[in-house]
Write a protein that holds these residues in place. Structure first.
Motif, PDB file in Angstrom:
ATOM      1  N   LEU A 136       0.808  -1.080   0.115  1.00  0.00           N
ATOM      2  CA  LEU A 136      -0.061   0.092  -0.005  1.00  0.00           C
ATOM      3  C   LEU A 136       0.984   1.315  -0.065  1.00  0.00           C
ATOM      4  N   TRP A 162       1.291   4.114  -2.820  1.00  0.00           N
ATOM      5  CA  TRP A 162       1.176   5.624  -2.453  1.00  0.00           C
ATOM      6  C   TRP A 162       2.408   6.431  -3.066  1.00  0.00           C
ATOM      7  N   ARG A 175      -8.817  13.427   8.098  1.00  0.00           N
ATOM      8  CA  ARG A 175      -9.780  12.745   7.163  1.00  0.00           C
ATOM      9  C   ARG A 175     -10.353  11.512   7.711  1.00  0.00           C
ATOM     10  N   ALA A 193     -14.143  10.589   7.713  1.00  0.00           N
ATOM     11  CA  ALA A 193     -14.936   9.241   7.430  1.00  0.00           C
ATOM     12  C   ALA A 193     -15.670   8.864   8.569  1.00  0.00           C
ATOM     13  N   LEU A 210     -19.262  10.779   8.479  1.00  0.00           N
ATOM     14  CA  LEU A 210     -19.849  10.459   7.302  1.00  0.00           C
ATOM     15  C   LEU A 210     -20.455   9.022   7.901  1.00  0.00           C
ATOM     16  N   LYS A 211     -19.824   8.147   8.183  1.00  0.00           N
ATOM     17  CA  LYS A 211     -20.585   6.739   8.587  1.00  0.00           C
ATOM     18  C   LYS A 211     -21.500   7.005   9.476  1.00  0.00           C
ATOM     19  N   ASN A 253     -24.744   8.220   8.238  1.00  0.00           N
ATOM     20  CA  ASN A 253     -25.294   7.241   7.132  1.00  0.00           C
ATOM     21  C   ASN A 253     -26.128   6.480   7.956  1.00  0.00           C
ATOM     22  N   MET A 285     -19.882  18.001   1.990  1.00  0.00           N
ATOM     23  CA  MET A 285     -20.513  16.662   2.054  1.00  0.00           C
ATOM     24  C   MET A 285     -21.476  16.733   3.094  1.00  0.00           C
ATOM     25  N   LEU A 337     -26.367  14.536   6.186  1.00  0.00           N
ATOM     26  CA  LEU A 337     -25.391  14.306   5.005  1.00  0.00           C
ATOM     27  C   LEU A 337     -25.661  15.462   3.843  1.00  0.00           C
ATOM     28  N   ALA A 396      -7.528   4.953   1.029  1.00  0.00           N
ATOM     29  CA  ALA A 396      -7.062   4.753   2.418  1.00  0.00           C
ATOM     30  C   ALA A 396      -6.496   6.039   2.743  1.00  0.00           C
ATOM     31  N   ARG A 429      -6.645   9.121   1.605  1.00  0.00           N
ATOM     32  CA  ARG A 429      -7.402  10.566   1.376  1.00  0.00           C
ATOM     33  C   ARG A 429      -8.768  10.466   1.524  1.00  0.00           C
ATOM     34  N   GLN A 430      -9.399   9.486   2.171  1.00  0.00           N
ATOM     35  CA  GLN A 430     -10.667   9.359   2.254  1.00  0.00           C
ATOM     36  C   GLN A 430     -11.321  10.668   3.149  1.00  0.00           C
ATOM     37  N   PRO A 431     -12.497  10.917   2.704  1.00  0.00           N
ATOM     38  CA  PRO A 431     -13.415  10.356   1.711  1.00  0.00           C
ATOM     39  C   PRO A 431     -13.076  11.097   0.406  1.00  0.00           C
ATOM     40  N   LEU A 482     -19.351   6.170   1.291  1.00  0.00           N
ATOM     41  CA  LEU A 482     -19.768   6.730   2.639  1.00  0.00           C
ATOM     42  C   LEU A 482     -20.957   8.008   2.430  1.00  0.00           C
ATOM     43  N   GLY A 483     -20.991   8.654   1.323  1.00  0.00           N
ATOM     44  CA  GLY A 483     -21.911   9.422   1.228  1.00  0.00           C
ATOM     45  C   GLY A 483     -21.816   9.939  -0.263  1.00  0.00           C
ATOM     46  N   LEU A 493     -18.865   9.322  -2.429  1.00  0.00           N
ATOM     47  CA  LEU A 493     -17.550   9.503  -1.462  1.00  0.00           C
ATOM     48  C   LEU A 493     -17.347   8.190  -1.283  1.00  0.00           C
ATOM     49  N   THR A 522     -12.631   3.452   3.258  1.00  0.00           N
ATOM     50  CA  THR A 522     -12.225   1.999   3.503  1.00  0.00           C
ATOM     51  C   THR A 522     -13.098   1.673   4.513  1.00  0.00           C
TER      52      THR A 522
END
Lengths: 274, 216, 216
Positions: free
Chosen positions: A176, A180, A203, A207, A210-211, A214, A249, A265, B104, B106-108, B139-140, B150, B153
């Motif tokens: 990974l 990158w 970041r 995430a 957002l989860k 959701n 977002m 959202l 991984a 830069r999310q989202p 995620l959205g 968006l 991971t």
């Protein structure tokens, strides 16, 4: 032309007698915008690169470098950087000292020859380094020009029929990271993306938020801050929310002044009016 | 609509090479672009079929899959290859790995973000591969025209890589940052002092040398 | 030692498919194993050459590189493919390319050796970039305090530059012999204007100062 002759030029002197006195060798009318200086500095890979440039530009003989001349020029650039208040890598300053040392040693009467051997030119080591660096610089240029996989040509390949392969590829953290690093080298030529560890944690919280959104259509702003959060995490979390709003977002809404804030959202702002 | 034989040969040569080097199957839209709209779909399809026929007798065949055309091995040949090297682990294409790395780190991110970073279009099956693996999820949606999804991971991604959180990913290195230079680039004033120190030392040494050489 | 034509055709079919499907170039040892030692090296080489000839007129060619045989696009065809999907291949900085050159020509070298030649600190991500690309690897460690890693180039580096060995790299110029033949190499293609401007300004100022100080 001997070094002693060139040394008559007064501009080199203030550098040598800096003790107590501020360095005054740079003419006051020399003004180069700091931004331009920065570009100038970035254009050289280091002191050897700059020296090589000065030598080639002035058609100096690399095998018989006029030290006073070269030192004077080099110091002028270093001074210009200093005036531009640019952070100069230590290597440049160490090189300044090396140049001055060589110059000084050349002024000394040659120590009585201890043996029959030829006396060593104080410039020899510098000369060798410059030649080696120039050689490498040219080689780097030639490597760059060589046809390269992915650029001038690509590997041709066929697929293995999917039904035959049931094993899924393994991916390690190293894979990974390698991917990158490759992405980064690509980014680098486009624009200067700023990516840091700090941003990653923002970041990560983006995430997470957002989860959460959701799962629950909308969440009270305050509920996005868990009680156990440390101050720094709370700050990161807050920045994450701002970032989400900025990137459109999520929406933050309020039914009336002083009413609780709700986060939902992106899309339709949640109607909270009763 | 009779295309010159020479033109046909060159076109097929280009189509063949394009499909052979692509990381992902090549679709009709791409092929049309390859010929800058010069040829119709029907013509291109005809060439594809001719290419397909010309590969008939080989160990590899040109096939059409959901997302486009690609070359793949025939089962009998694959058996023989597997016999030599049975435990060869499959690998994800560079496109898949780089897309995964971007999601991984830069999310989202939207597909557009990924494309911007990679500088190339991201085939939808690249993301589908990662979704199918259970490593990436929506995620959205970003509130901009087109409402792009968006991506981020999943927990399974962390599990499969044996880490507890994104913070355990190998640290990012920005090519701009230079950890080693930090130590070396002292503020200039401090540096000047160092140089002055060096110059002092050199001066003293010179003076010493001069006096000692005079003494002899 | 005349091999049946049908056998030859089947063998070439298998060789072609094997090379096409492999992730890495395929070497002779692998091909021998593929035929379970049934055919001699000379015979297999003959087939490879026949295959090579049969691909002559295509956009893709069969070539032999350091680690074996592979198919790759011809430059002119790749140009056309790149025109459709201008995927920007990574462009490496001078720091990366110079480090690569030092490792390629002076291997095995430690980071310290590289810094000595370049006269500046080498950021760790410079070497990481080269490792990630698969061009550079650790060959061992030097037996000195700190046991610094010794770097060298990989087979993949040779493969990616389409050469068979380090001896095929462009020779290092012996500048000492004819230092004057070396053209003035400007530092960076971009920004050259700014650099030249500054040099002009500094030069003029130096000259002015010299003449005014001479006048007094």
């Amino acid at each position: 032309m001997s070094d002693a002759e060139i040394l008559e030029v007064p501009i080199t002197q203030p550098i040598a007698k800096v003790k107590g006195e501020p360095i005054a060798s740079l003419p006051t009318d020399l003004y180069i915008p700091p931004e331009a200086l920065e570009v100038f500095l970035e254009s050289f890979e280091g002191p050897l690169d700059l020296l090589l440039y000065l030598i080639r530009k002035n058609s100096l003989d690399i095998l018989d470098i006029p030290m006073a001349e070269l030192t004077r020029q080099y110091m002028t650039y270093v001074e210009a950087m200093r005036h531009g208040r640019l952070e100069l890598a230590a290597e440049y300053l160490v090189m300044a000292a090396v140049l001055i040392e060589i110059k000084s040693r050349m002024l000394l009467p040659a120590p009585p020859a201890a043996n029959e051997e030829e006396e060593i030119d104080p410039r020899a080591a510098l000369m060798r380094r410059l030649l080696e660096y120039e050689r490498i610089k040219m080689a780097a240029h030639e490597l760059e020009e060589m046809p390269r996989e992915g650029r001038e040509f690509k590997r041709a390949h066929a697929w293995v029929d999917e039904t035959l392969v049931e094993r899924l590829p393994d991916v390690t953290l190293r894979d990974l990271q390698d991917a990158w690093v490759l992405v980064l080298s690509r980014i680098k030529m486009n624009k200067h993306h700023r990516i840091s560890r700090e941003q990653l944690s923002v970041r990560e919280y983006m995430a997470k938020i957002l989860k959460r959104l959701n799962e629950h259509k909308y969440v009270a702003f305050m509920d996005l801050f868990d009680e156990g959060m440390t101050v720094s995490i709370a700050v990161v979390n807050f920045i994450a929310i701002l970032e989400l709003v900025k990137e459109r977002m999520v929406n933050v809404s309020q039914s009336e002044a002083y009413a609780p804030l709700y986060v939902s959202l992106g899309g339709e702002p949640v109607e909270l009016t009763t | 609509m009779n295309v010159d034989e020479e033109v046909s040969r060159e076109a097929k040569k280009l189509i063949e090479a394009t499909i052979l080097v692509a990381e992902e199957p090549i679709n009709m839209a791409y092929l049309k672009k390859l010929f800058t709209g010069q040829f119709e779909q029907k013509q291109i399809l005809e060439w594809l079929q001719e290419l397909q026929a010309s590969w008939q007798e080989r160990g590899v065949e040109l096939v059409e899959v959901a997302s486009g055309w690609r070359f793949q091995t025939k089962a009998d040949v694959q058996d023989k290859i597997n016999a030599v090297n049975p435990e060869k682990p499959p690998k994800y294409s560079r496109a898949v790995m780089e897309t995964l790395a971007i999601i991984a780190y830069r999310q989202p991110v939207t597909r557009g973000d990924i494309e911007e970073i990679r500088g190339v279009a991201v085939a939808s099956n690249v993301i589908r591969t990662l979704e199918a693996r259970g490593w990436v999820e929506v995620l959205g949606y970003r509130e901009v025209p087109g409402k792009p999804a968006l991506y981020g991971t999943t927990k399974q991604f962390l599990d499969d890589l044996n880490i507890n959180g994104l913070s355990e990913l190998p640290p990012l290195m920005d090519l701009q940052d230079n950890p080693n230079e930090v130590a070396l680039t002292l503020p200039l004033e401090e540096n000047t002092d160092i140089v002055l120190d060096i110059i002092d030392t050199v001066d003293t040494t010179i003076n010493d040398t001069i006096s000692s050489s005079k003494a002899t």
